[in-house]
Structures are given as structure tokens and as C-alpha cells.
Design a protein around this motif. Sequence first.
Motif: not given
Lengths: 273, 445, 285
Positions: A108, A111-112, A120, C15, C18-19, C22-23, C26-27
Motif C-alpha cells: 500500500a 502504491s502511492t 492526483t 500511513l 498517506f490516508v 495520498k489515498y 488516488m481514489g
Amino acid sequence: MGRRLLRWLGLVPLAGLTVLVLLPVLWMLSTSFQASEKMFQLAMEWIPAVWHPENYPNALHRAPFPLFFTNSLIVSTVVMVGNVVFCTLAGYGLAKFRFPGDRFALLAILSTLMLPLEVTLVPTFLIVHSLGWLNTYQGIFAPLLVDAFGIFLMRQFVLGVPSDYLQAARIDGAGELRILWKIVLPQCKPALAVLALFAFRDSWDQFLWPLAVVSRDEYRTYPLGLVRFAEDYGNPQTEQMAVAVMATIPVFVLFLLLQRLLKKGFGLTGLKG
Amino acid sequence: MTTRRDFLRRTSVGAAAVGVLGIPAFGAAQGAPTRAPVKLTFWTWENPQQRPWLKKRIDQYTQQYPNVSVEFQYFAFSDLGKKVSIGYATGTAPDGYTTGDWLMPTWLTRKLIVPLDVQQLGYASLDAFRDDHAPAFVAGAIHEGKAYGYPLWFYGVLNHVNTKQFKEVGLDPVKDEPKTWEQLGEVAKRLTVKDGSKFTRQGFKWAMHASQWTAFQFNPILLQAGGQWFDKDGKCTVNNEAGVRAMTIRAAMVKQYGAEDPADSLATAPVPWMDWLKERAAMFSAPPIGPQAIKPINPAMEAEGYYKAYLMPGVSDDKRYSTCYGFNCVINVHASKEKQDVLHHMYRFIMSDLLDCWKATAPLTLARKSGWTDYPEVKSTPNIQAILRAKDTGVFLPRTPVWSELADAMHRAVQKVTLANGDIKVALNEAAAEVDRATAELKKG
Amino acid sequence: MRLQLWGVAFVLPALLFFVFFKYGPMGWAFWLSFTSYDMLAPPRFVGVANFAGLAGDPVFLQSLQNTLVYIVASTTLVTLVALLLALAVSTRVPGARVCMSGIFLTNVMPIIAVCLVWRFLLHPHGLVNQLLAPFGAGRIDWLTSNATAMPAIVLVTVWRFAPYFMVVFVAALAAIPAEYYEAAAIDGTRGLNRFRYITLPLLLPQLFFVIVVAALLSARLFLMPYIITGGGPGGATRVLSMLIYETGFSYLKMGRAAAISVVLFAIVLALTLAQMKLFMRHEET
């Protein structure tokens, strides 16, 4: 005696290779001292017949490069510190601890790195905008504070620290943070040096993100300034080269400072058997 | 607290100091639309002459109207479009900005810019506005009976030649002006100097470094050959017989006359005319190039003045038009009414001293017809006749929302033909297919 | 159990970052690949139209092929050259450290200067051809001929990035305790065997890192082909990352750009998974 001679002989191909590899850099350096008509002269004049060191102060006066370089320095330093702290913690956690989902966590994290910034950009921009951070330092460095490269790098280096040491320390009753600080980190100095260097360097060259976030000279970083400077055909291209040479210096200085840590001798000592 | 009289006196003094001739006058009648404080953002592109002049004019404006403050920002040309797009996507676009006229369809079809009130710009009617500007410009700025762009600079493309090299090979820079494509090829052949297989000097050079340049250099050849970019159904027709003829002309310089080496170029984005400036090419097609652009790279050429600009050739000597393109000021549709009014006022002010504009940015011509071409400073500019004719007779770029895809497709086609010796019809078929795909994507999406 | 919690605790700050940063984006980008979005009007759902369009687009297919070639060639060569350079500068040849610093300079030069310089050096009458002339190479149109354009871009990539990874290997070599080599010397293991049986296994973690990261970098990189060849000639050096940039910012087709990104993501993910499987077998806790 023969072996020493052999070593000195070994310098010849190594030095030759270095010079060959550095030809483009040397060209940049040479051009930065040339008159602008000499730019792009195919018959190359490596040592300028006439030196023009005024290209440097001229470039600094034509555009606010001192300001741009300062901004870049501030941003890159913060990014470097942020990465050293957070990536080391995460890399250590991934390397020396087994927990459910640890392989998935690594994937994970990696993946960034797999989606380019272009797609993005808009949502990241909106996040930063909603925090009110457009045209600020924190707007530029915030999304760069933790980079998956750094986490992965630290993980791979920390893997090389023998787990026996950690076990021994735990049996002795040392706390986890103490183990990290006293045992793991001292053995990772080369890795930390590389991490700091790469984090600074990657942030130093960033273009697209600062372009999106910054619209004022006050916060412009040097790549934005250099590209805009290059577009102005009234600015001699030799001055562009001068700026490029100046831009090379901070990262190179950092490298020279950190490379002591890359020397041999930071391996393990003691604790045998 | 300024009285109305002080205010008017200041504007009339301002107008006199500016020394305006011709319409539209920015005279004492022009009070500012509001006295309340207004903050504007205005973005433009970087250019060594144009940007400082725009900044100067805007500073003069805010000095005269201190209630208005303008945050002036400029970016590399290729970055300006990105910044504005990101701005619209995120609600941070500037109130006013400049744009190339070939991008007008992008803003217009999505209703992102405001229809301008021509009366606030000093014109009695849309017809008056239309008549005062080069026809090719107006075609891009006027849409469904309204004007959307306020013109700044607008230039035609010319054939720039090195007169010293002409004389070297026994050509007369006045009598031997190439007027048709064949004459261009012949003259170029004579100007070519080779050292074995290496070109010491190319006779005529086409731009190969960027797709926008490929497209605007190809545009007039296509039209002269009787072709067009799109048929009435929107299908790309660059691969029909006329298109093939046009591409043959384009490729003739290397294939037929042997006067060009497409792989050998030092051109860069900010200085596409680098080969010509470095005297590696005797002729080059480009918008007006003035002394300020020549001096940094070839001071001798600038000092001795051995350069000249002709109209580009044509398929016949009476059909010598080339491409023209320009830049407009536009207003963001999301700007408040008050800001829109102030921007109208400011734009009008900026362009109310065209002599000053010419002095700062010559030989970059203006879209407006009136109010500047009679000044002695203009008339005495070298090559001014050709420069003005190129602008006035030029044809505009295809007004299409898939302009970038079209330029990239043509660039690939030209590369295939001139660098890889590809078949012209095949290359054009591929280009047309790419453009049609892009159009279809747009309609679907 | 307690250790498991500690492990999670160490990884958590990153993490969480990133949440947040990034995430989410990305989503959004994944969702965007199913829309049509020109940045100037809100996105509009179009299902799999973007992906269907890509399948029939020769420019996309050409870029896909270029990308695969580029990733494989760059990754292999960068890794190899980086390792060789690291070994060379870690020997006890006097001045080796100085050479390492010098070589690292290639990675520090601003990218815009790199591209400008290399375009000039690879000119048909530029320095590279001048240097190759005595070997009978003749004139090579590096950047404008189909056969040599991609190799030229790979060359510049290796030039730029091998030194970057050289530093990683140098750090790794520095961390190998001297005792291991001493023990090997006592055993009589020298030279190539020493490299094969002692050095290389100890370098595996970094080798894994370098290969994965080199592949990721070459998937993302586009400034070099963009500025040096513009993707040419005729699209021979257009890689997917460049196509994404053009499609999103020049053509204002962000939805389509997102779809291409998803394809690139899938490729890179597959490559990374394969490498993880290959290398992580050798890891011990």
C-alpha cells in the motif's frame, strides 16, 4: 608494493570514466562563464577564451533568484527532516516487526508512487486549498513530508541490522524506543545519510506541485523561477546555465557533508557468539 | 477624500500625459466605474518586451485609480494555460488574464469568459469594434454576436532572411525576393552551403522543435493549396488531395531542393529562430523578430542590420498569405460585476497609448487597425510594410477545441515524412484519424 | 502481541499521512478514469468509454510499447551500472571517493539544464558524434531517427540515475562489516567468489530496493523525453507518463489521462508484486 601500484593504476580508468561521465556537467560549468553568443556553438570551446563571471550576478539581478533559492532551501530542509523522522519510524516498523497485514502495508505504501502527480493534482490541490495553504511554505512541503521511497529505503537498510541485537536488548528490558534510538539508528548512519540526501534532493527539483500551489514570487521555488527565466529570450542562455550551476551547489554541499557517513567502519562491532 | 472635480482633473491630466490619438480615446469622460476599493488578480505570460510593458501600464492605472489594486503575476507561456485550467478546476482562477486567440474556443465553448461590453471599451457598437480590428483576429474573438476578447498583440508570420548571405551567393535582397514556393526552393538551393554531407548553411529552415510551430507553418500552405482542416461535418480533411499537395510543398525543401536538414537544428522553445540567428540557416519563417531578440545571440547582425523580412511565399505570387495569431485579454466569468467593470476600464486604459506600446514592443504588431500605424516611429521601423501586410492579410489558425491534438498529430506527420522518409498519404491519413478520434472523444465525453 | 502493536505504532504516522494526502486523491483519480473531465467543468460519468477508446488508439498503443521497452531497459541498465560504479568507487583506489562525488554531480544538475545540455550533445554534429567519429560511427541522428531515439533517452536516464542508486549501493557496501571479509580472506575466498557468495547476498535488500525504485522512476519519468525529443520522432519516444501529461494538461482530457494512469498503475503494480515475490523469499525476520 605491487598491490599499491595496482591501486594507483586503477585510478586511471576510474578518473577517466568520471571525466567522461561529467562532460555534460563540465559543459554546463564552462557555458556559464561564456558570452551568450557562444552558446550552442558546436565547435566547443571548453575553456572560455574570454571569461564572463558577470553572468552570475547578472542572473541574480534579472530575476529574484536569491528569494527563490531561499524558498527552495526552506521547503527542502523541512521535507528532509520530515522524511528522516517519519520514514525511519515506518521503515523500522516494517523491517523488524511482524504483524498481520505487514506485507500489504508495504504494498500500500509503494502504491502511492504508482500514480503520477498529474492525475492526483487537483484533489491534492483542493485539500491544501481547504486548509488555506495556497501560496505558503506549508502548502508546498506538506504533501512531500513523507515519501514512500524513503520508507522503502529505510526498511531495506534496517533489514541488515541483526535481529539478535534487538532480542538481546529486549531481554535486558530495554524499551522499544530506546532500542530504536540506541541500537538501530547508530548502525543505520549510511542509510540515514542516503535518506536525508534523497529527500532533500527530490524536493529541491520539484516543479509541477509548486507550480500549482504558488502564484506569487514571494513563495516561488527556484525551478519555477528558472523555467520562467528561460522563457524570456532576452535573458542570455548563458545566464540560465549560471543559475543551473548555482542550483547544483546546495545539494552537492549536502552530499559532501553526508558522505562521511558512507564510509566503511560503521558495520557491526562486538557481540559475537 | 477626493472630490469629483479632483477625480476628473486627475483623469484628464492622465489622458493628456498619455498622449492619445485616434479612437478609442481614453479621455476625461472616463471616470472609473467605482470608487470602492477593488482587488484584482491578473495573469499573463512571460516575454521580455510584452510583460514589462503590461506591468508598467497596469501600474500606471493603479496609480491613477488608487482604489484599485492589481496582483500581477506572470508565468512561462506553456505554464500559463495549466495554471488557469487548474485555477478554474479549483476555484482559484484569476479575474483577468491573457490568452492566445487559438485557445478562445477552449474558454468559449465552456462559457468561462465574459462577453465584453464594447461600449465600455470605447466602441459605439460591435460593428465598430469589428471594423477596427484585423479580420482574422475578429473571427476568433467574436462569437454569436458578442466580443469575448480584447485584443493586444497580433502578428503575421514572415520570411526572415539574412541579406549578407544573399549577397554572398550573388542574390539581390530586393529583386530576388521569393514569391512562390518554387522560387523559395530555388533561392534556398542557391543559399545552401554543404561540406560533404554536412550542411554548413541550410537555405531555408522549417521549425521542427514544437508542434504549435509545425501547425502554424503548415496552416497557410494547406489553405493556399485549396485544402481545409475540417469539412462541414467536422471530419478532418488534411489527408485529401489538397492536403497531400500541401505536405509535398512542405517537404520539398528537404526532398526536392535539398536545402534543409530537418534533423539538424539548435532551436529551443524560447528561441525557435536560433538557427537563423546563428547564421546556420539563411531563411526562416517566424513572427516579427526585432532587434531586441537578435542582439543577445547575434550582436553583429543587429548592429549591421543585415536582416530583412519578406511576406511568406504563396502558390502564386498573389496568394502569399501566412498564418496570423494574437493575444487577447479576457475576463473570468466568475469575477464579480464590479471587478468585470473595472477590468473593462483597465483593459481600455492599457491599450490607450499605442505609441508607447510600439516603442516598448516593436516590431510586434497590434490587432487594432487605427491609432498607431501613422506614427513616424512605426513607419520608420525596418520591414514595416511587410510586417503590416502579413498581419492584415493573414489567415487564422483552425478554431477548434482540439487544437492541441491537431498540432501534435501534424507534428508527428511532418516528422514521419521529413525525418523517416515516410509516405505522405499514409502519414496524413494517420494524422487525420488522430484528429477525428480526438473530436469524437470530445463529443462523447 | 505487544511487539505487533509496536510494529503497527511505528508504521501508523506514515500511513495516516498517506490516508490524508495520498489515498484520497488516488481514489479520486481512479474514479476520474470513468468520467470525462476537462478541469473547466465538473466531471461527467462515462463508464468505460475512456478505456474502450484507449484500446483502439494507435498513439496509446505505441506509447504503451515504448513504456515497456523503456522500463525494462532503463531498470536493467541503471541497476547494473549503479552496482558497477558502487563497486568501483568502494575499492581502495586512491581518489575513489572523489570520483564518487564527481559522478554524483550528474544527479544534482537541474533537470532543465540536463535536457538542454544533452539535446546539444546529441545533436547530429554534437560532441557525442564528434567523440565517436574516430571509431568510424559517421553521423548518427540520435534524437531524430527511430532507431536511436529511444536508446538515446535510455542513455540519458542511465547517466542521470545510475549515480543516484550508486550511492545506495555504496551505503550498503559500507554497512557490510569488515569481519565478513576477514573471515572470507582466511577461507581463501577472493575476487569474484567473494563478490558472489558474500557481497551479493548481503546486498540483496538494496538490490531489491534499487530494482523496484528504478522501475517506478522510469514509469513516472517524463520530463526527459518531453524536453529532449518531445516524444518524437513520430512518437517513438512517447512514454505513457508523457502521454498522461499531454492528455491531461494540453488536451484537457483529465478523465482519459486518469484512465491511462490506471493502466500504468496496473503495469507497475504487477512488476512490483513480481519483484516482491522474487526478493522477499530471502528475507528473514
